[in-house]
Design a protein around this motif. Structure first.
Motif, PDB file in Angstrom:
ATOM      1  N   VAL A 110       0.725  -1.223  -0.071  1.00 49.32           N
ATOM      2  CA  VAL A 110       0.005  -0.048  -0.076  1.00 49.32           C
ATOM      3  C   VAL A 110       0.892   1.383  -0.044  1.00 49.32           C
ATOM      4  CG1 VAL A 110      -1.657   1.280   1.354  1.00 49.32           C
ATOM      5  CG2 VAL A 110      -1.826  -1.160   1.041  1.00 49.32           C
ATOM      6  N   SER A 133       2.117   1.801  -3.340  1.00 54.77           N
ATOM      7  CA  SER A 133       1.384   2.185  -4.421  1.00 54.77           C
ATOM      8  C   SER A 133       1.187   3.761  -3.904  1.00 54.77           C
ATOM      9  CB  SER A 133      -0.069   1.385  -4.098  1.00 54.77           C
ATOM     10  OG  SER A 133       0.091   0.146  -4.578  1.00 54.77           O
ATOM     11  N   LEU A 134       1.053   4.181  -2.679  1.00 56.19           N
ATOM     12  CA  LEU A 134       0.815   5.568  -2.316  1.00 56.19           C
ATOM     13  C   LEU A 134       1.962   6.359  -3.016  1.00 56.19           C
ATOM     14  CD1 LEU A 134      -0.429   5.640   1.192  1.00 56.19           C
ATOM     15  CD2 LEU A 134      -1.715   6.618  -0.731  1.00 56.19           C
ATOM     16  N   GLU A 180     -12.744   0.277  -2.107  1.00 54.70           N
ATOM     17  CA  GLU A 180     -11.381   0.330  -1.585  1.00 54.70           C
ATOM     18  C   GLU A 180     -10.335   1.119  -2.567  1.00 54.70           C
ATOM     19  OE1 GLU A 180     -10.132  -3.177   1.127  1.00 54.70           O
ATOM     20  OE2 GLU A 180     -10.866  -3.927  -0.672  1.00 54.70           O
ATOM     21  N   PHE A 201      -8.386   4.598  -1.577  1.00 52.99           N
ATOM     22  CA  PHE A 201      -7.332   4.850  -1.794  1.00 52.99           C
ATOM     23  C   PHE A 201      -6.803   6.153  -2.343  1.00 52.99           C
ATOM     24  CE2 PHE A 201      -3.775   4.450  -4.838  1.00 52.99           C
ATOM     25  CZ  PHE A 201      -2.697   4.274  -4.055  1.00 52.99           C
ATOM     26  N   ALA A 203      -3.267   6.876   5.280  1.00 50.52           N
ATOM     27  CA  ALA A 203      -3.016   7.752   4.047  1.00 50.52           C
ATOM     28  C   ALA A 203      -1.564   8.190   4.095  1.00 50.52           C
ATOM     29  CB  ALA A 203      -4.225   9.027   3.975  1.00 50.52           C
TER      30      ALA A 203
END
Length: 454
Positions: A25, A28-29, A139, A143, A182
């Motif tokens: 995650v 990906s961020l 989801e 994101f 986040a």
């Protein structure tokens, strides 16, 4: 002090601190931020081209998977066309109203989702105008929301090592180890603390004084009440660097009020619960809001449904490009905003120069004309120590001023305040006053300082 310029991403591999190997995650961020860091400098034309390409994919999905879009031949024709979608075509597509979403949610909900978009997540708005709204997102869409939260921190160079405080709905009094997924999925942060917005203002101020956060986020009306309380009772927040508002239109002069109360800078986020972050203040030209064009296609339309030109105000119509669970295409949010020219910072992201609020926040004069009212806090604070103030219009020639104060205004104060209001509002009618001893707003509801009931 760990700012975005000096922070290293969080590594998920034991023994490897640098260069960091992030967890999926977080990776990906960071990959999303890599793209956003470049796309913000694209030309408006290139941004629009990519928006329309993504919108075409969304329409194709919506026609296949929702009853609402499948039933309309206009959407079916767009979905089946072989050539790219154009801006002129976009302007002819039907507008989705809030009442459609309220009454036709099953028809607007997709029957099947691409597996990579993740699970369904229920959305529920607080119903600022008394009508709560429910819906769905994925989801993946959430994101993207997180990605723009992180962009805001990066743009404004927030110190990730600091303490982040949130006073809002749907939270209790708690201490958390980080700023939330986040940010913490990609970077190591300091702690976060939360408090419910229905906590009395005096208790909120005492809690903040005890916590001494570096950053504070809350609704604009709550921040305004807190700032006034801090000034009146000399509550000191020595560590506060920035105060962030969201979910409401900030009252005129709120930035100056926050500077006076705490010496902190003010930042505003234009958002909606069913859409996420719509626009962020420019880090270089804070009078401008940049639309998050990589996720939302925002149109401003005049009374004839035509695209507004820079300088003009219009209805805010939004397309959420990545929510395949409940496709919101040309969704009329109910807000009004003013369109700006391209920002001098060099970013190609569309510009809003003013978030005006909802149609119900417009004043109507006896001749039927309308405009946005202005009555900054210093106007009424110069007359009496009023803690909360709201104007309500039920008649063309009369406005009721609701005020929160331990005592009634004197006749002299009423006369002076009425004169100040009629001048500031450019309103030739009568002002009547109504005292309140309890807060004017309801917990969990956005506060509107002017409400038209006409």
């Amino acid at each position: 002090m760990i700012t975005p310029e000096t922070a290293s991403p969080r590594s998920a591999v034991a023994g490897i601190e640098w260069p960091a190997i992030a967890a999926p995650v977080g990776a990906s961020l960071l990959a999303l931020q890599f793209q956003l860091d470049r796309s913000q400098w694209w030309s408006p034309e290139r941004l629009l081209e990519n928006q329309l390409q993504q919108l075409k994919k969304l329409i194709e999905h919506a026609v296949k998977k929702t009853d609402w879009y499948a039933a309309d031949p206009v959407w079916r024709e767009i979905a089946n066309q072989q050539h790219p979608l154009t801006q002129d075509q976009l302007s002819t597509l039907p507008i989705l109203q809030r009442r459609d979403l309220q009454n036709q949610l099953p028809a607007l909900t997709a029957t099947n989702l691409p597996k990579a978009h993740g699970q369904l997540i229920e959305l529920a708005t607080s119903g600022s105008t008394g009508t709560p709204l429910k819906g769905w997102e994925t989801e993946l869409n959430q994101f993207f929301w997180g990605g723009f939260t992180l962009r805001n921190h990066l743009w404004h160079n927030h110190n990730f090592d600091g303490k982040f405080a949130a006073i809002r709905t749907r939270v209790g009094r708690q201490t958390l180890p980080n700023w939330g997924p986040a940010v913490s999925a990609a970077f190591t942060t300091g702690p976060a603390v939360t408090l419910g917005i229905d906590t009395p203002i005096g208790e909120q101020a005492a809690w903040l004084a005890d916590q001494q956060p570096d950053y504070l986020i809350s609704h604009a009306s709550n921040l305004k009440a807190l700032a006034h309380y801090s000034i009146n009772y000399k509550t000191r927040l020595e560590s506060l660097n920035a105060v962030i508002s969201f979910g409401e239109r900030p009252a005129d002069g709120l930035d100056d009020l926050i500077g006076t109360a705490w010496g902190a800078r003010f930042e505003d986020i234009y958002s909606a619960e069913e859409l996420g972050t719509i626009a962020l203040q420019c880090p270089d030209q804070p009078q401008n809001y940049h639309v998050m064009a990589e996720h939302l296609l925002v149109e401003l339309l005049d009374t004839h449904g035509k695209r507004c030109q820079p300088g003009a105000a219009g209805r805010v119509v939004v397309t959420a490009l990545h929510n395949f669970a409940m496709p919101l295409i040309r969704y009329e949010l109910g807000d009004y905003a003013r369109l700006g020219s391209q920002c001098t910072c060099g970013r190609g992201l569309p510009v809003l120069t003013e978030i005006l609020g909802r149609a119900r926040n417009m004043i109507t004069l006896p001749d039927g004309s309308q405009h946005w009212p202005s009555f900054p806090a210093e106007l009424w604070l110069a007359v009496a120590p009023i803690r909360q103030f709201q104007l309500e219009q039920r008649k063309l020639d009369e406005i009721t001023a609701h005020y929160l104060l331990d005592r009634p205004l004197t006749r002299v104060e009423e006369k002076e305040l009425a004169a100040r209001l009629t001048d500031s509002l450019r309103f030739p009618g009568t002002i009547v006053f109504r005292q309140h001893t309890r807060p004017l707003s309801q917990a969990g509801r956005k506060f509107e300082d002017f409400v038209s009931r006409l």
